[in-house]
Design an enzyme around this catalytic site. Structure first.
Site, PDB file in Angstrom:
ATOM      1  N   GLU A  51       0.842  -1.213   0.000  1.00  0.00           N
ATOM      2  CA  GLU A  51       0.000   0.000   0.000  1.00  0.00           C
ATOM      3  C   GLU A  51       0.868   1.251   0.000  1.00  0.00           C
ATOM      4  O   GLU A  51       2.002   1.220   0.477  1.00  0.00           O
ATOM      5  CB  GLU A  51      -0.858   0.009   1.273  1.00  0.00           C
ATOM      6  CG  GLU A  51      -2.296  -0.378   1.061  1.00  0.00           C
ATOM      7  CD  GLU A  51      -3.132   0.706   0.379  1.00  0.00           C
ATOM      8  OE1 GLU A  51      -2.585   1.532  -0.384  1.00  0.00           O
ATOM      9  OE2 GLU A  51      -4.347   0.717   0.601  1.00  0.00           O
ATOM     10  N   ASP A  52       0.316   2.342  -0.486  1.00  0.00           N
ATOM     11  CA  ASP A  52       1.025   3.617  -0.383  1.00  0.00           C
ATOM     12  C   ASP A  52       0.890   4.212   1.013  1.00  0.00           C
ATOM     13  O   ASP A  52       1.849   4.648   1.617  1.00  0.00           O
ATOM     14  CB  ASP A  52       0.541   4.611  -1.463  1.00  0.00           C
ATOM     15  CG  ASP A  52      -0.983   4.787  -1.485  1.00  0.00           C
ATOM     16  OD1 ASP A  52      -1.695   4.053  -0.768  1.00  0.00           O
ATOM     17  OD2 ASP A  52      -1.453   5.657  -2.228  1.00  0.00           O
TER      18      ASP A  52
ATOM     19  N   ASP B  24      -4.423   5.130   6.225  1.00  0.00           N
ATOM     20  CA  ASP B  24      -4.944   6.362   6.811  1.00  0.00           C
ATOM     21  C   ASP B  24      -6.033   5.969   7.810  1.00  0.00           C
ATOM     22  O   ASP B  24      -5.720   5.595   8.943  1.00  0.00           O
ATOM     23  CB  ASP B  24      -5.463   7.224   5.654  1.00  0.00           C
ATOM     24  CG  ASP B  24      -5.727   8.664   6.036  1.00  0.00           C
ATOM     25  OD1 ASP B  24      -5.733   8.971   7.227  1.00  0.00           O
ATOM     26  OD2 ASP B  24      -5.964   9.488   5.141  1.00  0.00           O
TER      27      ASP B  24
ATOM     28  N   PHE C 296      -2.462  15.825   4.171  1.00  0.00           N
ATOM     29  CA  PHE C 296      -2.706  15.041   2.958  1.00  0.00           C
ATOM     30  C   PHE C 296      -1.439  15.038   2.120  1.00  0.00           C
ATOM     31  O   PHE C 296      -0.866  16.082   1.828  1.00  0.00           O
ATOM     32  CB  PHE C 296      -3.888  15.631   2.172  1.00  0.00           C
ATOM     33  CG  PHE C 296      -4.391  14.700   1.129  1.00  0.00           C
ATOM     34  CD1 PHE C 296      -5.229  13.639   1.462  1.00  0.00           C
ATOM     35  CD2 PHE C 296      -4.005  14.849  -0.193  1.00  0.00           C
ATOM     36  CE1 PHE C 296      -5.679  12.750   0.497  1.00  0.00           C
ATOM     37  CE2 PHE C 296      -4.461  13.975  -1.167  1.00  0.00           C
ATOM     38  CZ  PHE C 296      -5.296  12.921  -0.825  1.00  0.00           C
TER      39      PHE C 296
ATOM     40  N   ARG D 172       1.185  12.601  -9.094  1.00  0.00           N
ATOM     41  CA  ARG D 172       1.714  11.241  -8.940  1.00  0.00           C
ATOM     42  C   ARG D 172       3.154  11.146  -9.441  1.00  0.00           C
ATOM     43  O   ARG D 172       3.932  10.320  -9.002  1.00  0.00           O
ATOM     44  CB  ARG D 172       0.861  10.239  -9.720  1.00  0.00           C
ATOM     45  CG  ARG D 172      -0.544  10.038  -9.184  1.00  0.00           C
ATOM     46  CD  ARG D 172      -1.163   8.789  -9.820  1.00  0.00           C
ATOM     47  NE  ARG D 172      -2.608   8.742  -9.664  1.00  0.00           N
ATOM     48  CZ  ARG D 172      -3.245   8.252  -8.596  1.00  0.00           C
ATOM     49  NH1 ARG D 172      -2.567   7.774  -7.591  1.00  0.00           N
ATOM     50  NH2 ARG D 172      -4.557   8.227  -8.544  1.00  0.00           N
TER      51      ARG D 172
HETATM   52  P1  XMP Z   1      -7.824   4.699   4.141  1.00  0.00           P
HETATM   53  O1  XMP Z   1      -8.388   5.955   4.789  1.00  0.00           O
HETATM   54  O2  XMP Z   1      -8.916   3.793   3.651  1.00  0.00           O
HETATM   55  O3  XMP Z   1      -7.088   5.301   2.899  1.00  0.00           O
HETATM   56  O4  XMP Z   1      -6.806   4.025   5.029  1.00  0.00           O
HETATM   57  C1  XMP Z   1      -6.183   4.609   2.214  1.00  0.00           C
HETATM   58  C2  XMP Z   1      -6.176   5.023   0.779  1.00  0.00           C
HETATM   59  O5  XMP Z   1      -6.622   6.368   0.602  1.00  0.00           O
HETATM   60  C3  XMP Z   1      -5.680   7.106  -0.099  1.00  0.00           C
HETATM   61  N1  XMP Z   1      -5.137   8.135   0.798  1.00  0.00           N
HETATM   62  C4  XMP Z   1      -4.352   9.113   0.395  1.00  0.00           C
HETATM   63  N2  XMP Z   1      -3.927   9.426  -0.846  1.00  0.00           N
HETATM   64  N3  XMP Z   1      -2.707  11.216   0.059  1.00  0.00           N
HETATM   65  C5  XMP Z   1      -3.132  10.484  -1.000  1.00  0.00           C
HETATM   66  O6  XMP Z   1      -2.750  10.768  -2.133  1.00  0.00           O
HETATM   67  C6  XMP Z   1      -3.093  10.969   1.342  1.00  0.00           C
HETATM   68  O7  XMP Z   1      -2.691  11.661   2.293  1.00  0.00           O
HETATM   69  C7  XMP Z   1      -3.980   9.862   1.502  1.00  0.00           C
HETATM   70  N4  XMP Z   1      -4.572   9.325   2.599  1.00  0.00           N
HETATM   71  C8  XMP Z   1      -5.277   8.256   2.107  1.00  0.00           C
HETATM   72  C9  XMP Z   1      -4.580   6.153  -0.502  1.00  0.00           C
HETATM   73  O8  XMP Z   1      -4.694   5.853  -1.863  1.00  0.00           O
HETATM   74  C10 XMP Z   1      -4.756   4.913   0.307  1.00  0.00           C
HETATM   75  O9  XMP Z   1      -4.588   3.722  -0.412  1.00  0.00           O
HETATM   76 MG    MG Z   2      -5.329   8.508  -4.175  1.00  0.00          MG
END
Ligand code: XMP
Ligand code: MG
Length: 183
Positions: free
Chosen positions: A97-98, A101, A150, A163
């Site tokens: 995962e990237d 959150d 963010f 990206r």
């Molecule tokens: P959750 O909240 O489900 O989110 O844990 C995970 C996915 O949401 C995207 N995400 C972000 N993308 N900057 C981004 O570009 C951020 O700060 C951010 N926070 C959440 C991300 O793709 C991740 O897989």
């Molecule tokens: Mg995204």
């Protein structure tokens, strides 16, 4: 109006953590084949760099998820837009995962893959943003911690922008946009 970006981690700092994560995975999976799952789109650069640090045999596969909510806050409703090509049953699987959150996205994917009975299932994330966590999920391999804000760059986007940036930035004053948020 132009977005305001503030540098968070440089490409060198990212590369150092990617190497460390790679050596942890190499240590844990020595001689075993891993099915490495890239969560599109945000982790595509991280995935590409990580895979090149691995010395154990690797098979790569890709999933695409989308959560509904506003642009910068996850809603908890996660849809699988593209499923894996390969079976995970009886394989050693690592989700890449990237960013974790709220944790909704990973929790959904983790349990979906667990239902398919892998031999083992672990999570590797480049960024871990604990302050926003809403569900009880922890990554096994964590690159960099993040307090708040963010993040964009190195694969991560805001409305599909940024990206391509080689470094990671915090997007200051990101206005929430109500629409479906592809991940
Ligand atoms: P959750 O909240 O489900 O989110 O844990 C995970 C996915 O949401 C995207 N995400 C972000 N993308 N900057 C981004 O570009 C951020 O700060 C951010 N926070 C959440 C991300 O793709 C991740 O897989
Ligand atoms: Mg995204």
């Amino acid at each position: 109006m132009l977005d305001s970006l503030k540098i968070l981690y440089t490409r060198d700092q990212i590369a150092e953590q990617v190497r460390r994560l790679g050596s942890e995975i190499n240590r844990d999976y020595a001689g075993r084949e891993i099915l490495l799952v890239c969560v599109l789109k945000g982790s595509f650069l991280f995935f590409a760099d990580l895979v090149r640090t691995l010395t154990c045999p690797v098979v790569v596969d890709f999933v695409r998820l989308a959560s509904y909510g506003c642009e910068t806050i996850s809603s908890g409703v996660v849809e699988m837009r593209k499923d894996l090509e390969f079976s995970v049953t009886d394989r050693d699987v690592v989700i890449v995962e990237d960013i974790v959150d709220t944790g909704y996205t990973l929790q959904t994917l983790y349990h979906r893959l667990l239902d398919r009975k892998p031999r083992s299932l672990k999570i590797c994330t480049l960024l871990d943003k604990r302050v926003d966590r809403r569900v009880d999920i922890e990554a096994d391999y964590i690159g960099l911690a993040l307090d708040d804000g963010f993040v964009v760059g190195y694969g991560l986007d805001y409305q599909e922008k940024y990206r391509e940036l080689p470094d990671l930035y915090v997007l200051e004053d990101a206005p929430p946009v109500d629409e479906e948020r592809p991940i």
